[in-house]
Design an enzyme around this catalytic site. Structure first.
Site, mmCIF file in Angstrom:
data_model
loop_
_atom_site.group_PDB
_atom_site.id
_atom_site.type_symbol
_atom_site.label_atom_id
_atom_site.label_comp_id
_atom_site.label_asym_id
_atom_site.label_seq_id
_atom_site.Cartn_x
_atom_site.Cartn_y
_atom_site.Cartn_z
ATOM 1 N N TYR A 139 33.344 39.421 43.597
ATOM 2 C CA TYR A 139 32.659 38.212 43.142
ATOM 3 C C TYR A 139 31.647 37.702 44.163
ATOM 4 C CZ TYR A 139 35.524 37.165 39.008
ATOM 5 O OH TYR A 139 36.113 37.182 37.777
ATOM 6 N N LYS A 187 44.841 48.704 44.714
ATOM 7 C CA LYS A 187 44.497 50.056 44.240
ATOM 8 C C LYS A 187 44.371 50.920 45.489
ATOM 9 C CE LYS A 187 43.381 53.033 41.020
ATOM 10 N NZ LYS A 187 44.365 53.535 40.035
#
Ligand code: IPM
Ligand code: MN
Length: 367
Positions: A139, A187
């Protein structure tokens, strides 16, 4: 308490109005005073002033004790680049207020157990608190660009150790007040940023030997949330994963319209329901104000130190649902003991029930 209200776009103003009424009720009943300052943000601010976060709005927010936001975004702005869209106003506000830990509870209310496509025995008593890192990752990472000529675009996922440490500490502290279980989501099988994330969370965990920590990859977590939502207590994750997983977790509750959030850790805490501006139903009376009302409860808990009143609001919401009242998003066909109500009616029902709960509490204290 000075509360800046940035109601924003779509259903933002109508749900925020109900949340303000609830705060007023708490104020009147308990002798607190909430002073509301209403300012434009998002598409509404673009239309009025030409920018999604006008300087006066930012200043008012910085000068207040808490900020309550409705929603931002609208279809007319879809063609604009990210930096000029209504959403940019919200992101700038988040950045300026400095709150980095966005708390998003997802609770399976027993009276809504048939609203979820998941079987009731799967969701039964599920209660998850997402801690979404709110100021880092894709972001806000630089560089970012879209080079139209080259046909290439770039965003940057970046975290520093310190950014992970501070949000992890908040998640561990919150786990201590709950079931002492923390799931960190990343991840790390693919991304270096996630490897830093995981290593840092493990480091911080040494300060919290009483908390059971596990790690999940985000893809697996997305599945486990639907299969075994009850296994989760606190879920800690980075910005984009948290955005996605918290919407997914709305399925446990039965409607996105039920989810509140609080952003803490910065200069001024920011409170916003998780649902968006829902332009398709704006002004129709179909919006569910409970996400905004439960957000007001979080404001009382995290900014006003009024835990009892926060719980009274939450109890009032549960009570109204138990009595069968439903906004359109929660309404199901052929339910004889349920009644569909408008945004305003739902707000009023919670307001009246809250009054009764606080009256009863005060009567008890008087004995
Ligand atoms: C949310 C929203 C925002 C986000 C948008 C409106 C910028 O989806 O709060 O989840 O992506 O953070
Ligand atoms: Mn979102």
């Amino acid at each position: 308490m000075k509360v800046t209200i940035v109601a924003g776009d779509g259903i933002g103003p109508e749900v925020t109005r109900e949340a303000m009424q609830i705060l007023d009720a708490v104020g009147q009943l308990n002798g607190h005073r909430f002073h509301f300052i209403e300012m434009p943000i998002g598409g509404a601010a673009i239309r009025q002033i030409g920018t999604p976060l006008p300087p006066d709005t930012l200043q008012a927010a910085l000068d207040s004790d808490a900020v309550l936001l409705g929603a931002v975004g609208g279809n007319e702005f879809n063609a604009l680049p990210p930096s000029q869209r209504p959403e940019a106003g919200l992101l700038q506000l988040r950045h300026a207020l400095g709150g980095f830990a966005n708390l998003r509870p997802s609770i399976a209310y027993s009276s809504l157990s048939n609203n979820s496509p998941l079987r009731p025995e799967v969701t039964d008593s599920a209660n998850i608190l997402f801690v979404r890192e709110l100021l880092g990752g894709l972001y806000f990472g630089e560089p970012r660009s879209w080079n139209r000529d080259a046909g290439a675009a770039l965003n940057t996922m970046r975290y520093t150790r310190d950014e992970v440490v501070r949000v992890a500490r908040i998640a561990f502290e919150l786990a201590r007040k709950r079931r002492r279980k923390l799931t960190s989501v990343d991840k790390a099988n693919v991304l270096e940023v996630s490897q830093l994330w995981r290593a840092t969370v493990i480091e911080v965990a040494a300060e919290y030997p009483d908390i059971a920590l596990d790690h999940q990859y985000v893809d697996a977590c997305a599945m486990h949330l639907m299969n075994t939502p009850r296994n989760f207590d606190v879920v800690l994750t980075e910005n984009l994963f948290g955005d996605i997983l918290s919407d997914e977790a709305a399925v446990i509750t039965g409607s996105l319209g039920m989810l509140p959030s609080a952003t803490i850790g910065g200069k001024v805490n920011l409170y916003e329901p998780v649902h968006g501006s829902a332009p398709d139903i704006a002004g129709t009376g179909k919006a569910n104000p409970l996400g905004a009302i439960l957000t007001a409860a979080m404001l009382l808990r995290h900014s006003a130190n009024l835990e009892q009143d926060a719980q009274a609001i939450e109890a009032a919401v549960e009570n109204v649902l138990e009595r069968g009242y439903r906004t359109a998003d929660l309404a199901r066909t052929n339910q004889p003991d349920q009644q569909t109500v408008s945004t305003r009616e739902m707000g009023k029902l919670v307001f009246e029930t809250l009054n009764e709960i606080i009256d009863r509490r005060q009567a008890l204290h008087a004995v």
